[in-house]
Design a protein around this motif. Structure first.
Motif, PDB file in Angstrom:
ATOM      1  N   MET A   1     -78.929 -18.929 -83.004  1.00  0.00           N
ATOM      2  CA  MET A   1     -77.851 -17.934 -82.928  1.00  0.00           C
ATOM      3  C   MET A   1     -77.375 -17.799 -81.487  1.00  0.00           C
TER       4      MET A   1
ATOM      5  N   ILE B   1     -73.007 -13.978 -83.110  1.00  0.00           N
ATOM      6  CA  ILE B   1     -73.079 -12.522 -83.062  1.00  0.00           C
ATOM      7  C   ILE B   1     -71.688 -11.934 -83.249  1.00  0.00           C
TER       8      ILE B   1
ATOM      9  N   LEU C   1     -70.206  -9.521 -86.245  1.00  0.00           N
ATOM     10  CA  LEU C   1     -69.487  -8.286 -85.975  1.00  0.00           C
ATOM     11  C   LEU C   1     -68.163  -8.269 -86.736  1.00  0.00           C
TER      12      LEU C   1
ATOM     13  N   LEU D   1     -66.953  -5.255 -89.185  1.00  0.00           N
ATOM     14  CA  LEU D   1     -65.936  -4.355 -88.676  1.00  0.00           C
ATOM     15  C   LEU D   1     -64.603  -5.076 -88.560  1.00  0.00           C
TER      16      LEU D   1
ATOM     17  N   LEU E   1     -71.325  -5.567 -73.862  1.00  0.00           N
ATOM     18  CA  LEU E   1     -72.647  -4.970 -74.040  1.00  0.00           C
ATOM     19  C   LEU E   1     -73.698  -5.696 -73.214  1.00  0.00           C
TER      20      LEU E   1
ATOM     21  N   PHE F   1     -85.742  -1.584 -82.416  1.00  0.00           N
ATOM     22  CA  PHE F   1     -85.387  -2.936 -81.989  1.00  0.00           C
ATOM     23  C   PHE F   1     -86.348  -3.404 -80.898  1.00  0.00           C
TER      24      PHE F   1
ATOM     25  N   LEU G   1     -89.685  -5.617 -85.198  1.00  0.00           N
ATOM     26  CA  LEU G   1     -89.861  -7.000 -84.762  1.00  0.00           C
ATOM     27  C   LEU G   1     -91.334  -7.362 -84.618  1.00  0.00           C
TER      28      LEU G   1
ATOM     29  N   ILE H   1     -93.283  -8.722 -87.923  1.00  0.00           N
ATOM     30  CA  ILE H   1     -93.031 -10.032 -88.485  1.00  0.00           C
ATOM     31  C   ILE H   1     -94.312 -10.770 -88.791  1.00  0.00           C
TER      32      ILE H   1
ATOM     33  N   GLN I   1     -71.934   2.243 -84.565  1.00  0.00           N
ATOM     34  CA  GLN I   1     -72.031   1.254 -85.639  1.00  0.00           C
ATOM     35  C   GLN I   1     -72.164  -0.150 -85.076  1.00  0.00           C
ATOM     36  N   VAL I   2     -71.371  -0.403 -84.064  1.00  0.00           N
ATOM     37  CA  VAL I   2     -71.396  -1.728 -83.443  1.00  0.00           C
ATOM     38  C   VAL I   2     -72.776  -2.025 -82.873  1.00  0.00           C
ATOM     39  N   VAL I   3     -73.286  -1.090 -82.100  1.00  0.00           N
ATOM     40  CA  VAL I   3     -74.594  -1.296 -81.489  1.00  0.00           C
ATOM     41  C   VAL I   3     -75.656  -1.494 -82.555  1.00  0.00           C
TER      42      VAL I   3
ATOM     43  N   LEU J   1     -75.235  -2.406 -85.622  1.00  0.00           N
ATOM     44  CA  LEU J   1     -74.999  -3.650 -86.344  1.00  0.00           C
ATOM     45  C   LEU J   1     -75.534  -4.852 -85.576  1.00  0.00           C
ATOM     46  N   LEU J   2     -75.212  -4.887 -84.309  1.00  0.00           N
ATOM     47  CA  LEU J   2     -75.653  -6.021 -83.513  1.00  0.00           C
ATOM     48  C   LEU J   2     -77.170  -6.095 -83.427  1.00  0.00           C
ATOM     49  N   THR J   3     -77.786  -4.966 -83.190  1.00  0.00           N
ATOM     50  CA  THR J   3     -79.249  -4.981 -83.097  1.00  0.00           C
ATOM     51  C   THR J   3     -79.854  -5.417 -84.425  1.00  0.00           C
TER      52      THR J   3
ATOM     53  N   ARG K   1     -78.467  -7.336 -86.724  1.00  0.00           N
ATOM     54  CA  ARG K   1     -78.235  -8.765 -86.928  1.00  0.00           C
ATOM     55  C   ARG K   1     -79.199  -9.580 -86.069  1.00  0.00           C
ATOM     56  N   MET K   2     -79.413  -9.128 -84.868  1.00  0.00           N
ATOM     57  CA  MET K   2     -80.312  -9.843 -83.982  1.00  0.00           C
ATOM     58  C   MET K   2     -81.743  -9.766 -84.523  1.00  0.00           C
ATOM     59  N   LYS K   3     -82.100  -8.616 -85.025  1.00  0.00           N
ATOM     60  CA  LYS K   3     -83.423  -8.479 -85.614  1.00  0.00           C
ATOM     61  C   LYS K   3     -83.603  -9.470 -86.755  1.00  0.00           C
TER      62      LYS K   3
ATOM     63  N   ALA L   1     -82.035 -12.216 -87.355  1.00  0.00           N
ATOM     64  CA  ALA L   1     -82.073 -13.592 -86.870  1.00  0.00           C
ATOM     65  C   ALA L   1     -83.450 -13.913 -86.296  1.00  0.00           C
ATOM     66  N   LEU L   2     -83.985 -12.979 -85.535  1.00  0.00           N
ATOM     67  CA  LEU L   2     -85.289 -13.214 -84.925  1.00  0.00           C
ATOM     68  C   LEU L   2     -86.378 -13.285 -85.984  1.00  0.00           C
ATOM     69  N   LEU L   3     -86.281 -12.378 -86.961  1.00  0.00           N
ATOM     70  CA  LEU L   3     -87.265 -12.394 -88.043  1.00  0.00           C
ATOM     71  C   LEU L   3     -87.154 -13.682 -88.841  1.00  0.00           C
TER      72      LEU L   3
ATOM     73  N   ASP M   1     -84.962 -17.553 -85.965  1.00  0.00           N
ATOM     74  CA  ASP M   1     -83.875 -18.112 -85.175  1.00  0.00           C
ATOM     75  C   ASP M   1     -83.912 -17.537 -83.765  1.00  0.00           C
TER      76      ASP M   1
ATOM     77  N   ILE N   1     -82.084 -16.496 -80.222  1.00  0.00           N
ATOM     78  CA  ILE N   1     -80.768 -16.026 -79.799  1.00  0.00           C
ATOM     79  C   ILE N   1     -80.588 -16.364 -78.332  1.00  0.00           C
TER      80      ILE N   1
END
Lengths: 91, 91
Positions: free
Chosen positions: A1, A6, A10, A14, A28, A47, A85, A88, B23-25, B27-29, B31-33, B35-37, B40, B42
């Motif tokens: 990724m 990312i 998004l 949105l 960010l 997170f 995290l 896992i 929401q953005v923050v 959402l991103l966290t 999605r990153m979670k 992906a990491l789980l 993948d 980042i």
DNA sequence: GCCTCCATGATCAAGATCGATATCGCCAAC
DNA sequence: GTTGGCGATATCGATCTTGATCATGGAGGC
């Protein structure tokens, strides 16, 4: 990724353009960088936590010469994974 | 710096409401979670790389009993600071 | 979408740091 | 205001880090 992924994630959620999504991601990360460089720690429940900490180590090693090189200075940015995290578990 | 601060930073730059910024923050966290789980990694140039790696260590320590406990299993999420974050140097 | 550019990965060695478990207090999040 | 995630603590061993270089690929430009 990577960054684009990312941004795509998004976009999928949105109503923003890809350009805007990229701006958001870039913004960010930049803000987080600044905060970390400023010595501020970033804590996001669930997170993880980014924590700048002084590096006490003072010794490294150089491949080409094989000599011990002093680690000049520095801090390290440590990321401590949050509960989600840490939970896992693969196979 | 916590989630709200990041959202505020986002609001200051882009024309979004605080709710949207959050929401953005979030959402991103998230999605990153995911992906990491998912195993993948980042990679964001100039910021850093989140890399899930299998934990090879198999020894821990229990405070109360003082006995060595085997570290069950799992992965750790390692964050490797990018160039910009490695360049930090204070006094 | 493809090409170019520059950051990132791996490597070797030595030494410092991290991690896990458990409990209470604190603060992030709702 | 309430909830519950997170910090700190201690021990001991494995992992990570730092440096330079070449190759790969993330990222931006055309």
């Amino acid at each position: 990724m990577i960054k684009i992924d990312i941004a795509n994630a998004l976009m999928q959620t949105l109503p923003v353009s890809k350009a805007t999504a990229l701006q958001v991601v870039d913004l960010l990360t930049e803000r987080m960088k600044k905060a970390l460089l400023d010595g501020d720690r970033i804590e996001i429940r669930g997170f993880g936590v980014f924590e700048p900490r002084p590096r006490k180590r003072g010794l490294g090693r150089n491949i080409k010469t094989g000599q011990s090189v002093e680690i000049p200075k520095g801090k390290s940015i440590r990321f401590k994974p949050g509960k989600d995290l840490r939970d896992i578990d693969v196979e």
